[in-house]
Design an enzyme around this catalytic site. Structure first.
Site, PDB file in Angstrom:
ATOM      1  CD  GLU C  59      82.198 -14.430 -36.546  1.00 10.15           C
ATOM      2  OE1 GLU C  59      81.974 -14.201 -37.756  1.00 10.15           O
ATOM      3  OE2 GLU C  59      83.216 -14.016 -35.967  1.00 10.15           O
ATOM      4  CG  ASN C  63      78.126 -15.497 -41.874  1.00  9.39           C
ATOM      5  OD1 ASN C  63      78.985 -14.671 -42.190  1.00  9.39           O
ATOM      6  ND2 ASN C  63      78.428 -16.724 -41.462  1.00  9.39           N
ATOM      7  NE  ARG C 118      82.468 -11.558 -43.710  1.00  7.14           N
ATOM      8  CZ  ARG C 118      82.242 -11.185 -42.465  1.00  7.14           C
ATOM      9  NH1 ARG C 118      82.433  -9.935 -42.100  1.00  7.14           N
ATOM     10  NH2 ARG C 118      81.837 -12.058 -41.572  1.00  7.14           N
TER      11      ARG C 118
HETATM   12  N1  LIG Z   1      73.399 -16.732 -43.984  1.00  3.83           N
HETATM   13  C1  LIG Z   1      74.091 -17.009 -45.103  1.00  3.83           C
HETATM   14  N2  LIG Z   1      73.503 -16.877 -46.320  1.00  3.83           N
HETATM   15  C2  LIG Z   1      74.194 -17.144 -47.456  1.00  3.83           C
HETATM   16  N3  LIG Z   1      75.480 -17.557 -47.486  1.00  3.83           N
HETATM   17  C3  LIG Z   1      76.110 -17.709 -46.304  1.00  3.83           C
HETATM   18  C4  LIG Z   1      75.459 -17.457 -45.067  1.00  3.83           C
HETATM   19  N4  LIG Z   1      76.354 -17.709 -44.061  1.00  3.83           N
HETATM   20  C5  LIG Z   1      77.482 -18.105 -44.664  1.00  3.83           C
HETATM   21  N5  LIG Z   1      77.365 -18.123 -46.009  1.00  3.83           N
HETATM   22  C6  LIG Z   1      78.373 -18.546 -46.996  1.00  3.83           C
HETATM   23  O1  LIG Z   1      79.371 -19.313 -46.312  1.00  3.83           O
HETATM   24  C7  LIG Z   1      80.651 -18.718 -46.496  1.00  3.83           C
HETATM   25  C8  LIG Z   1      81.524 -18.945 -45.269  1.00  3.83           C
HETATM   26  O2  LIG Z   1      80.981 -18.274 -44.159  1.00  3.83           O
HETATM   27  P1  LIG Z   1      81.911 -17.879 -42.937  1.00  3.83           P
HETATM   28  O3  LIG Z   1      82.661 -19.078 -42.468  1.00  3.83           O
HETATM   29  O4  LIG Z   1      81.074 -17.187 -41.921  1.00  3.83           O
HETATM   30  O5  LIG Z   1      82.965 -16.860 -43.549  1.00  3.83           O
HETATM   31  P2  LIG Z   1      82.823 -15.354 -44.092  1.00  3.83           P
HETATM   32  O6  LIG Z   1      81.585 -14.718 -43.510  1.00  3.83           O
HETATM   33  O7  LIG Z   1      84.059 -14.690 -43.605  1.00  3.83           O
HETATM   34  O8  LIG Z   1      82.741 -15.438 -45.586  1.00  3.83           O
HETATM   35  C9  LIG Z   1      80.380 -17.271 -46.808  1.00  3.83           C
HETATM   36  O9  LIG Z   1      81.433 -16.667 -47.524  1.00  3.83           O
HETATM   37  C10 LIG Z   1      79.086 -17.366 -47.620  1.00  3.83           C
HETATM   38  O10 LIG Z   1      79.351 -17.701 -48.959  1.00  3.83           O
END
Ligand SMILES: Nc1ncnc2c1ncn2[C@@H]1O[C@H](COP(=O)(O)OP(=O)(O)O)[C@@H](O)[C@H]1O
Ligand SMILES: Nc1ncnc2c1ncn2[C@@H]1O[C@H](COP(=O)(O)OP(=O)(O)O)[C@@H](O)[C@H]1O
Lengths: 116, 161, 161, 116
Positions: C59, C63, C118
C-alpha cells in the site's frame, strides 16, 4: 531454517536428502550432520540426493569436498544424485564431477553402492 | 550512484534499477538473491538463467560478508542492479579488508579460508555465470565487484532493431 | 539512516536491517514486497502475518509510485526496514508531490484518484495490518510513512525476559 | 505477467479464476478482462474465484468495486469465493463483504446463482 536434511540408513549406507537452499548460512548444518554420520555413526558410504535443493553455490562445493575427503579416507564412497542443470555446472567447474560419482536417481545411486 | 530524479527514459518498460544495502551478516545473502530474482522476474528469464544469476550474486555477497568483513566485524554490503537494453549489471560493494593480490584471488581453487571449507571457486563461478566480471579492491578500503549479463529474452521492443 | 559501521550488537541474530531504493514505476511494488518477505522470513512469521505485512508495504509503496510521483514523473522510492527486539519497523519515503490534507487523506474511502479506481483504503489497511502508523508529508517535498509491527515469533532469546 | 485470468462461461454466468498477484500492475488486466465480459459479452452474473491469488491489496478492492457497480447496474450479481484470511480481512475493512456475496467455494457460488 532455509535448509533441512532428511536421512535414512540402508545398512552401512546413509541416504541424505537436502531440501532448500544450500549456502553459507546452511553450510554448518550440512557439515555437522554429515560429519556426525561419517565419523561417529561410522557409515561406509553416502548417497546425497540434491533434487530438493532450490539453490546451491560454491559454499556447497567446499562442504561436499570436505565430506568427500573424510569418507574416502575411511575407504568409503559418495554418490550424488538429483543435480539441477546449474548445480551440475557447479560440479563441472569445480572438478567435483571428476572425483564424485554422479547418478541420475537415488535408486541408481543405491545400485552403484550395491544396495537395493 | 542512484541520482535524485531519473528522466522519463527511466520509465520505459525495459529499464529498471535498484540499490539494496544490508548488514554483513550470514543469512543476508538470501535477501540479496531474492531481490535480484524479483528485479529480473519481469524479463521472463529461463530457470537456468535465473539460477546462474542468483548464484553469481550469492558468491559476491557471501565473499563480502565472510571475507570482506569476516562475518563479525560488522559493516554494510551494497548491491546495485540495473537492467538496461536487455543487459543486467550488478555491483556488489563492501568497505571491508580488501584483496591484496587480485590475480591470485581470482585463480580457481584459491582460497584464504580453507579453515571454513571454502572451495576457492567463487570468482570462477562469477566469471562463468556472467558475461563480464570486473573486480576492484584496495586493502583495508574494500572491494567492488561489477558483473553483467545479457538477459535471454529482451522484452523492450526497441531492442529488436 | 544506514551508517557506515554497525557495532557488533548489530550482528546479534535477532537484529537485521536493509534499505532498498528503486525507481518509482509500477511493478516495483512487487520488488518491495519480495524484499520485506525475505527480510522477515528468518523470524518464522505465520502466513497471515507475512501476508498482512506485505500488504501494508505494498500500500505504502503503491501510493508513493502512483500518488507521489503519479507513475510518470519519475523519481525514487526508498524502503527501509529494521527488525530489532522482535519488532519490524518499515519506512517508505518518496520525494513526490506530498499530501496537503493529511487527516482527510487518512480517512477510509477517501481518494484523489477515483479515475484510477483507487478505493481510498490504503491508509486504513496500513493502520489495521500494522501496530503503528505515522505519516509525515510536505506538499511538493514528499511523503514518509513509518509503520511498525511486533513479530509473533521472537527468536532472539534476550526478548523472552 | 504476475497475474493471469482463466474464464469459462456457464450460460449467462462467467466464472473467472484469478491466479497470481493482484496489485497495481495487474489491475488494468483484471479491469479490462472483466469489463469486456460485462459490457461487451453481456454476461448476467460473475463468479470470481480468488483462491489462486498469492497477493491482493487495496488496488484489487477498487477494481472489484468498479466491476460490482457495472454489473449491478445491469441487474446482475457478483459472487466471490476462495478468499484467503488476509483477503477476507480486506473485504471486511473496505465494506466489500457487506455488498458482495461471498461463497466458500466455486460450486457454492454457482449454486447461489442457480447454475449447477
Ligand atoms: N505517497 C503519497 N504521495 C502523495 N499523495 C498520497 C500519498 N499517499 C497517499 N496520498 C494521498 O492520500 C489519498 C488516500 O490514500 P489511500 O488511503 O492509500 O487511498 P488510495 O491510494 O486508494 O487513493 C490518496 O488518494 C492520495 O491523494
Ligand atoms: N569481498 C572480499 N573481501 C576480501 N577478500 C575477498 C573478497 N572476495 C574474495 N576475497 C578473497 O579472494 C579469495 C578467493 O575468493 P573466491 O574465489 O570467492 O573463493 P572462496 O570464497 O571460496 O575463498 C578469498 O579466499 C578471499 O581471500
Amino acid at each position: 531454517m532455509a535448509l533441512s536434511i532428511m536421512s535414512e540408513r540402508h545398512g552401512r549406507v546413509m541416504v541424505s536428502r537436502l531440501v532448500g537452499e544450500f549456502d553459507q548460512q546452511s553450510a554448518v548444518l550440512v557439515r555437522d550432520t554429515l560429519e556426525q554420520a561419517i565419523l561417529v555413526e561410522s557409515i561406509d558410504h553416502l548417497v546425497l540426493n540434491l533434487s530438493g535443493l532450490t539453490f546451491m553455490d560454491s559454499t556447497g562445493i567446499g562442504v561436499l569436498l570436505g565430506r568427500y575427503k573424510q569418507i574416502t579416507q575411511r575407504g568409503g564412497r559418495i554418490v550424488v544424485c538429483g543435480l539441477s542443470p546449474t548445480i551440475a555446472r557447479l560440479f563441472e567447474l569445480s572438478g567435483l564431477s571428476k572425483i564424485m560419482i554422479i547418478a541420475p536417481s537415488e535408486e541408481d545411486a543405491l545400485q552403484v553402492l550395491g544396495v537395493a | 550512484m542512484l541520482g535524485e530524479r531519473p528522466g522519463t527514459m527511466a520509465l520505459k518498460s525495459g529499464y529498471n534499477e535498484m540499490e539494496l544495502k544490508f548488514i554483513a551478516k550470514s543469512g543476508n545473502e538470501a535477501l540479496a538473491r531474492m531481490a535480484i530474482a524479483a528485479l529480473i522476474a519481469p524479463y521472463d528469464p529461463t530457470l537456468e538463467e535465473l539460477d546462474e544469476i542468483k548464484t553469481a550474486v550469492s558468491e559476491a555477497v557471501t565473499n563480502a560478508i565472510i571475507h570482506g568483513y569476516e562475518d563479525e566485524r560488522g559493516g554494510y554490503v551494497t548491491l546495485r542492479a540495473v537492467v538496461e537494453d536487455g543487459v543486467l549489471s550488478v555491483t556488489v560493494i563492501d568497505q571491508g579488508r580488501g584483496i591484496s593480490n587480485l590475480d591470485l584471488a581470482r585463480e580457481p581453487l584459491f582460497t584464504t579460508r580453507p579453515d571454513l571449507e571454502r572451495s576457492g571457486m567463487g570468482f570462477t563461478i562469477m566469471e562463468n555465470f556472467m558475461d563480464e566480471l570486473i573486480v576492484e579492491s584496495s586493502p583495508q578500503k574494500g572491494t567492488t565487484i561489477i558483473m553483467s549479463r545479457r538477459l535471454g529474452s529482451v522484452h523492450d521492443p526497441s531492442q529488436l532493431s
